[in-house]
Design a protein around this motif. Structure first.
Motif, PDB file in Angstrom:
ATOM      1  N   PRO A   1      46.154  21.076  36.472  1.00 58.58           N
ATOM      2  CA  PRO A   1      46.600  21.705  37.519  1.00 58.58           C
ATOM      3  C   PRO A   1      47.958  22.430  37.589  1.00 58.58           C
ATOM      4  CG  PRO A   1      47.039  19.160  37.507  1.00 58.58           C
ATOM      5  CD  PRO A   1      45.946  19.436  36.425  1.00 58.58           C
ATOM      6  N   TYR A   2      49.064  21.906  36.908  1.00 56.15           N
ATOM      7  CA  TYR A   2      50.121  22.690  36.765  1.00 56.15           C
ATOM      8  C   TYR A   2      50.070  24.139  36.084  1.00 56.15           C
ATOM      9  CZ  TYR A   2      52.133  18.454  38.558  1.00 56.15           C
ATOM     10  OH  TYR A   2      52.607  17.425  39.399  1.00 56.15           O
ATOM     11  N   LEU A   3      49.302  24.263  35.026  1.00 58.70           N
ATOM     12  CA  LEU A   3      48.806  25.585  34.399  1.00 58.70           C
ATOM     13  C   LEU A   3      48.122  26.161  35.302  1.00 58.70           C
ATOM     14  CD1 LEU A   3      49.075  27.414  32.072  1.00 58.70           C
ATOM     15  CD2 LEU A   3      47.149  26.171  31.190  1.00 58.70           C
ATOM     16  N   SER A   4      47.315  25.631  36.210  1.00 60.49           N
ATOM     17  CA  SER A   4      46.662  26.361  37.169  1.00 60.49           C
ATOM     18  C   SER A   4      47.572  27.042  38.207  1.00 60.49           C
ATOM     19  CB  SER A   4      45.480  25.644  37.845  1.00 60.49           C
ATOM     20  OG  SER A   4      44.874  26.168  38.868  1.00 60.49           O
ATOM     21  N   GLN A   5      48.456  26.066  38.789  1.00 56.48           N
ATOM     22  CA  GLN A   5      49.498  26.768  39.774  1.00 56.48           C
ATOM     23  C   GLN A   5      50.287  27.761  39.143  1.00 56.48           C
ATOM     24  OE1 GLN A   5      51.208  22.974  40.710  1.00 56.48           O
ATOM     25  NE2 GLN A   5      49.403  22.209  41.495  1.00 56.48           N
ATOM     26  N   LEU A   6      50.726  27.654  37.646  1.00 48.53           N
ATOM     27  CA  LEU A   6      51.441  28.858  37.139  1.00 48.53           C
ATOM     28  C   LEU A   6      50.841  30.117  37.343  1.00 48.53           C
ATOM     29  CD1 LEU A   6      54.105  29.381  35.564  1.00 48.53           C
ATOM     30  CD2 LEU A   6      52.747  28.815  33.432  1.00 48.53           C
ATOM     31  N   LEU A   7      49.582  29.944  36.919  1.00 51.38           N
ATOM     32  CA  LEU A   7      48.512  31.033  36.662  1.00 51.38           C
ATOM     33  C   LEU A   7      48.558  31.824  38.189  1.00 51.38           C
ATOM     34  CD1 LEU A   7      46.128  30.174  34.258  1.00 51.38           C
ATOM     35  CD2 LEU A   7      47.532  31.733  33.909  1.00 51.38           C
ATOM     36  N   ILE A   8      48.539  31.131  39.217  1.00 50.95           N
ATOM     37  CA  ILE A   8      48.203  31.568  40.646  1.00 50.95           C
ATOM     38  C   ILE A   8      49.703  32.116  40.979  1.00 50.95           C
ATOM     39  CG2 ILE A   8      48.338  30.962  43.127  1.00 50.95           C
ATOM     40  CD1 ILE A   8      45.586  30.935  42.012  1.00 50.95           C
ATOM     41  N   TYR A   9      50.773  31.483  40.565  1.00 50.75           N
ATOM     42  CA  TYR A   9      52.167  32.149  41.125  1.00 50.75           C
ATOM     43  C   TYR A   9      52.364  33.391  40.345  1.00 50.75           C
ATOM     44  CZ  TYR A   9      56.886  32.065  42.524  1.00 50.75           C
ATOM     45  OH  TYR A   9      58.040  32.481  42.872  1.00 50.75           O
ATOM     46  N   TYR A  10      52.080  33.308  38.885  1.00 47.46           N
ATOM     47  CA  TYR A  10      52.144  34.722  37.888  1.00 47.46           C
ATOM     48  C   TYR A  10      51.318  35.717  38.752  1.00 47.46           C
ATOM     49  CZ  TYR A  10      54.675  33.306  33.738  1.00 47.46           C
ATOM     50  OH  TYR A  10      55.577  33.040  32.854  1.00 47.46           O
ATOM     51  N   SER A  11      50.123  35.576  39.155  1.00 51.25           N
ATOM     52  CA  SER A  11      49.158  36.488  40.052  1.00 51.25           C
ATOM     53  C   SER A  11      49.944  37.068  41.226  1.00 51.25           C
ATOM     54  CB  SER A  11      47.749  35.798  40.202  1.00 51.25           C
ATOM     55  OG  SER A  11      47.208  35.305  38.830  1.00 51.25           O
ATOM     56  N   SER A  12      50.354  36.119  41.871  1.00 53.05           N
ATOM     57  CA  SER A  12      51.103  36.515  43.129  1.00 53.05           C
ATOM     58  C   SER A  12      52.152  37.553  42.836  1.00 53.05           C
ATOM     59  CB  SER A  12      51.774  35.372  43.883  1.00 53.05           C
ATOM     60  OG  SER A  12      50.561  34.448  44.235  1.00 53.05           O
ATOM     61  N   LEU A  13      52.936  37.421  41.639  1.00 58.65           N
ATOM     62  CA  LEU A  13      54.246  38.081  41.538  1.00 58.65           C
ATOM     63  C   LEU A  13      53.588  39.373  40.727  1.00 58.65           C
ATOM     64  CD1 LEU A  13      56.349  35.331  39.608  1.00 58.65           C
ATOM     65  CD2 LEU A  13      56.642  36.425  41.933  1.00 58.65           C
ATOM     66  N   PHE A  14      52.537  39.364  39.937  1.00 55.51           N
ATOM     67  CA  PHE A  14      52.039  40.603  39.522  1.00 55.51           C
ATOM     68  C   PHE A  14      51.537  41.682  40.640  1.00 55.51           C
ATOM     69  CE2 PHE A  14      50.810  40.952  35.058  1.00 55.51           C
ATOM     70  CZ  PHE A  14      51.694  39.852  34.562  1.00 55.51           C
ATOM     71  N   TYR A  15      51.124  40.868  41.515  1.00 56.34           N
ATOM     72  CA  TYR A  15      50.533  41.627  43.002  1.00 56.34           C
ATOM     73  C   TYR A  15      51.614  42.189  43.773  1.00 56.34           C
ATOM     74  CZ  TYR A  15      48.967  42.857  47.623  1.00 56.34           C
ATOM     75  OH  TYR A  15      48.653  43.566  48.723  1.00 56.34           O
TER      76      TYR A  15
END
Length: 457
Positions: A126-140
């Motif tokens: 779950p924490y890796l999943s959350q990290l990837l979601i947050y990175y995706s937001s920052l990329f956007y």
């Protein structure tokens, strides 16, 4: 029947390998490489995710280098630690090799592939999943903040910042915006907005103002709708990409009105591709450009028409796709296990071409139940793709991500998709992989492989 079952199992094993390699390619390229503009150290959200990170994945979290965009090109060799770079992770790539152009397409496929992995890891990591979601937001956020022209359309840029202490300085690319890039940003945001409906991600979204996402989606979709005439005039490669992206949108979206709009657009664009198919089955470059497309663009057009058929159920799209395939198949060389024309003694085949080829083989079986396509896929993978070195792998790829990082400690080259390989078939067959990663190609291919449907009876 037993022979077919064995073949299906072999193809299933290939897909498992491709998905596994794609997974580690995405993590290496985006999370560990440092190949982009770094996120400020005072980002408390990232610190919070790291603090609660999965214990077994400490090598990834301890060495992650948070970035907010992905550079176009890099040499995937681990950086030799120096006094200047003492605080960077042990898996960071050679900084001197970075080409600091930032492509809209690469940025979008970074988001899409990270979100795909975030879905996969939601329960198990779950924490890796959350990290990837947050990175995706920052990329956007980087796309919105730094990669737009005066009209608000998304464009390629270059990082001109000279040092990390300076304010970010971004220079727009000289070329104009691409319509195909606008729909890719739309797909990326559509996926991101969908994922943020899950409660486990919302706690990391306080500072991201995700409430504006629906309005931004509507704005891009309205622009696309108003631009349909211009879209119909796109080169065949971009036209096929547009169909593929709309196809992905139709699978993600829950709004019936939007889905119907995607179908109508896909039907219009598929009709336009049909108008560009010669009697031989070869596709022309554009609306009024009768030159043939590059050989591998034919594959992309065939895939687009397959998707047009899957969305609309219109038989002529399937018939047109099969017409292109008949032309393509006439150039399949059984000895080389590859599509190659007799006069192409020296050619370069990119990882993006390979992704289109495998996707086409897969569609041929799923839609036409064509076992010959699976035999070709099997031969091409084991006789060409794996030996080519385009999947850079000088270490053992195991079933568990945790073990990969232990293996990487004794490696000098991260397991990633390289840009391409060259083949010389004139005398003795020679295959040589490139030394660089093209992130646009690499992340696109990862996204294609991660979405492959398992063949079944």
């Amino acid at each position: 029947m037993e022979e077919n079952n064995n073949l299906l199992q072999q193809i299933s094993n290939i897909y498992i390998e491709l998905k596994k390699f794609s997974e580690i390619n995405v993590l290496n390229t985006i999370i560990l490489s440092g190949c982009g503009i770094l996120i400020k150290e005072d980002d408390k959200t990232i610190e919070k995710i790291y603090r609660h990170s999965d214990g077994k994945l400490h090598e990834l979290f301890d060495n992650a280098i948070p970035i907010q965009c992905i550079y176009k090109k890099a040499k995937p060799i681990f950086l030799t630690p120096t006094d200047e770079y003492v605080n960077f992770g042990i898996y960071m790539w050679d900084i001197s090799s970075f080409n600091k152009v930032i492509k809209v397409e690469a940025q979008c496929y970074a988001i899409l592939s990270m979100l795909k992995l975030a879905e996969k890891y939601k329960e198990s990591r779950p924490y890796l999943s959350q990290l990837l979601i947050y990175y995706s937001s920052l990329f956007y956020e980087f796309l919105v903040s730094f990669m737009r022209n005066e009209a608000g359309l998304f464009i390629d840029v270059k990082n001109k910042t000279k040092s990390s202490d300076e304010k970010i300085s971004i220079k727009p690319n000289k070329s104009n915006y691409k319509l195909s890039d606008q729909i890719l940003v739309y797909l990326s945001l559509l996926y991101l907005n969908k994922m943020y409906n899950d409660e486990i991600y919302k706690k990391y979204a306080k500072d991201l103002n995700i409430e504006r996402y629906p309005a931004e989606l509507n704005s891009i979709l309205n622009f696309i709708s108003d631009s349909i005439e211009a879209i119909l005039s796109l080169p065949s490669r971009q036209l096929s990409q547009f169909i593929n992206t709309l196809y992905e949108c139709s699978k993600l979206d829950k709004e019936a009105e939007n889905i119907e709009m995607y179908r109508e657009f896909i039907a219009l664009l598929s009709d336009e591709i049909i108008n560009r198919i010669k009697a031989s089955g070869e596709v022309e470059k554009g609306e009024n450009n009768f030159e043939p497309v590059s050989f591998y663009t034919n594959l992309r057009c065939a895939n687009a028409l397959f998707e047009g058929y899957l969305v609309t159920g219109i038989d002529k799209f399937l018939d047109a796709s099969n017409k292109i395939i008949k032309y393509i198949s006439s150039y399949y060389n059984n000895d080389l296990s590859l599509y190659i024309r007799e006069y192409d003694n020296k050619i370069s085949i990119s990882i993006r071409d390979i992704a289109e080829m495998i996707k086409l083989f897969n569609y041929q079986y799923i839609i036409n139940k064509d076992f010959d396509s699976l035999n070709r896929l099997n031969k091409t993978y084991y006789n060409v793709i794996k030996p080519s070195g385009v999947m850079q792998d000088d270490m053992l790829i195991t079933d568990e991500i945790e073990d990969i990082f232990d293996n990487m400690k004794v490696s000098t080259k991260p397991p990633v998709f390289l840009k391409s390989f060259r083949i010389n078939s004139k005398n003795n067959i020679q295959i040589k992989a490139s030394k660089y990663v093209n992130t646009q190609y690499s992340l696109y291919s990862s996204y294609i492989f991660l979405n492959l449907e398992k063949p079944s009876d």
